[in-house]
Design a protein around this motif. Structure first.
Motif, PDB file in Angstrom:
ATOM      1  N   PHE A  87      52.638  11.604  76.137  1.00 55.19           N
ATOM      2  CA  PHE A  87      51.415  11.268  75.413  1.00 55.19           C
ATOM      3  C   PHE A  87      51.793  10.555  74.122  1.00 55.19           C
ATOM      4  O   PHE A  87      52.674  10.990  73.385  1.00 55.19           O
ATOM      5  CB  PHE A  87      50.621  12.535  75.082  1.00 55.19           C
ATOM      6  N   SER A  95      54.417  10.907  69.449  1.00 53.67           N
ATOM      7  CA  SER A  95      54.353  11.046  70.898  1.00 53.67           C
ATOM      8  C   SER A  95      55.006  12.364  71.289  1.00 53.67           C
ATOM      9  O   SER A  95      55.805  12.927  70.525  1.00 53.67           O
ATOM     10  CB  SER A  95      55.057   9.875  71.602  1.00 53.67           C
ATOM     11  N   TYR A  98      54.527  16.230  78.050  1.00 52.15           N
ATOM     12  CA  TYR A  98      53.647  17.318  78.455  1.00 52.15           C
ATOM     13  C   TYR A  98      53.862  17.614  79.941  1.00 52.15           C
ATOM     14  O   TYR A  98      54.509  16.834  80.646  1.00 52.15           O
ATOM     15  CB  TYR A  98      52.185  16.993  78.152  1.00 52.15           C
ATOM     16  N   VAL A 107      45.990  19.974  82.606  1.00 51.33           N
ATOM     17  CA  VAL A 107      46.248  19.209  81.385  1.00 51.33           C
ATOM     18  C   VAL A 107      45.022  18.422  80.973  1.00 51.33           C
ATOM     19  O   VAL A 107      44.342  17.795  81.800  1.00 51.33           O
ATOM     20  CB  VAL A 107      47.450  18.257  81.592  1.00 51.33           C
ATOM     21  N   GLU A 108      44.748  18.446  79.667  1.00 49.45           N
ATOM     22  CA  GLU A 108      43.662  17.655  79.075  1.00 49.45           C
ATOM     23  C   GLU A 108      44.205  16.977  77.825  1.00 49.45           C
ATOM     24  O   GLU A 108      44.813  17.637  76.968  1.00 49.45           O
ATOM     25  CB  GLU A 108      42.477  18.547  78.722  1.00 49.45           C
ATOM     26  N   THR A 109      44.038  15.673  77.721  1.00 48.79           N
ATOM     27  CA  THR A 109      44.509  14.929  76.558  1.00 48.79           C
ATOM     28  C   THR A 109      43.326  14.513  75.684  1.00 48.79           C
ATOM     29  O   THR A 109      42.255  14.173  76.188  1.00 48.79           O
ATOM     30  CB  THR A 109      45.296  13.674  76.981  1.00 48.79           C
ATOM     31  N   LYS A 110      43.557  14.547  74.386  1.00 54.03           N
ATOM     32  CA  LYS A 110      42.571  14.107  73.402  1.00 54.03           C
ATOM     33  C   LYS A 110      43.247  13.119  72.455  1.00 54.03           C
ATOM     34  O   LYS A 110      44.420  12.794  72.600  1.00 54.03           O
ATOM     35  CB  LYS A 110      42.000  15.309  72.648  1.00 54.03           C
ATOM     36  N   VAL A 114      47.615  17.143  73.254  1.00 50.30           N
ATOM     37  CA  VAL A 114      47.491  17.609  74.635  1.00 50.30           C
ATOM     38  C   VAL A 114      47.205  19.099  74.638  1.00 50.30           C
ATOM     39  O   VAL A 114      47.788  19.865  73.856  1.00 50.30           O
ATOM     40  CB  VAL A 114      48.795  17.332  75.418  1.00 50.30           C
ATOM     41  N   GLN A 127      49.371  24.077  73.432  1.00 47.54           N
ATOM     42  CA  GLN A 127      48.797  22.949  72.712  1.00 47.54           C
ATOM     43  C   GLN A 127      49.891  22.197  71.956  1.00 47.54           C
ATOM     44  O   GLN A 127      50.726  22.808  71.266  1.00 47.54           O
ATOM     45  CB  GLN A 127      47.715  23.415  71.729  1.00 47.54           C
ATOM     46  N   PHE A 129      49.930  18.938  69.414  1.00 47.60           N
ATOM     47  CA  PHE A 129      49.003  18.043  68.735  1.00 47.60           C
ATOM     48  C   PHE A 129      49.494  17.738  67.318  1.00 47.60           C
ATOM     49  O   PHE A 129      50.485  18.301  66.833  1.00 47.60           O
ATOM     50  CB  PHE A 129      47.601  18.659  68.693  1.00 47.60           C
TER      51      PHE A 129
END
Length: 248
Positions: A87, A95, A98, A107-110, A114, A127, A129
């Motif tokens: 990511f 970066s 993940y 997995v969910e990316t924002k 992550v 998490q 981030f």
């Protein structure tokens, strides 16, 4: 035998008559000495060897010499091998790697990182981030985040020599006891690591049910983490990079 007079001209040769007896015949030509033959072969081999050495020296690049110090060179490094998706923040500020698709994570990316939900074993949440530092220290950021997520948590211990992305920072382990559906309290453990660079904090946090490590559960080595998801946390924590960091 053909009589001389009857033989054709090409078969006739002049002859000489000698009385019978023993005669000494002189050597018609000199013999080749063994040492001379060996010497010629040796000289040829030496010439060929010197020619090959000369060609090799001509085509081989010279290794540069360094004065160490100050020019101590660098160890040989190949292209980094990556087996995990990565990511990268939209602004390129950091970066992080993940969990790969198909693993025991959802997995969910924002925009700032992550969130990976661990669906195996004891379950849990990982998490990875970023957080604007705004001049705060890594410890202050960790305490602020812990108060936001788990205001009633109690710090179990601070992690010595904590690092994120190989940048020295701060880490702590905390416990909270939220009430379950059956009016019972569940002990939840949180592992939090923070490092600050370029006024940007990179954070790695793991939350899961408390499960004491021992001979029958855990990594095998002595550890006070006591939460299953922490065993898979290290490679992601080390994969963090700030903008401008060298590839590794």
């Amino acid at each position: 035998m053909t009589e001389p007079a009857a033989a054709p001209a090409e078969e006739q040769f002049p002859g000489y008559a000698l009385p019978p007896g023993n005669y000494i015949v002189t050597e018609g030509r000199r013999r080749v000495r063994f040492s001379r033959t060996v010497g010629v072969w040796a000289a040829g081999i030496v010439v060929v060897a010197l020619t090959l050495v000369g060609v090799s020296l001509m085509v081989t690049k010279k290794v540069p010499r360094y004065m160490c110090p100050p020019e101590c060179g660098a160890p040989p490094m190949g292209t980094p091998v990556t087996g995990l998706p990565r990511f990268t923040a939209p602004d390129g500020s950091f970066s992080v790697s993940y969990p790969a698709p198909g693993s025991a994570y959802e997995v969910e990316t924002k925009g700032n990182g992550v969130t990976a939900k661990f669906t195996g074993g004891d379950t849990g949440v990982l998490q990875l981030f970023s957080e604007p530092a705004r001049g705060r220290s890594a410890q202050t950021i960790a305490r602020d985040l812990l108060k936001q997520k788990f205001p009633d948590a109690k710090i179990a211990y601070e992690i010595p020599n904590a690092m994120v992305g190989y940048q020295r920072g701060y880490g702590e382990v905390a416990d909270s006891w939220p009430q379950g559906t059956s009016n019972s309290y569940i002990r939840i453990r949180t592992v939090l690591l923070v490092s600050v660079k370029n006024d940007l904090a990179l954070v790695a946090g793991a939350v899961g049910p408390y499960h004491a490590f021992g001979p029958d559960f855990g990594p095998g080595l002595p550890s006070a983490a006591n939460v299953q998801i922490a065993q898979d946390m290290g490679k992601y924590v080390n994969s963090f990079t700030w903008n401008g960091d060298p590839a590794r």
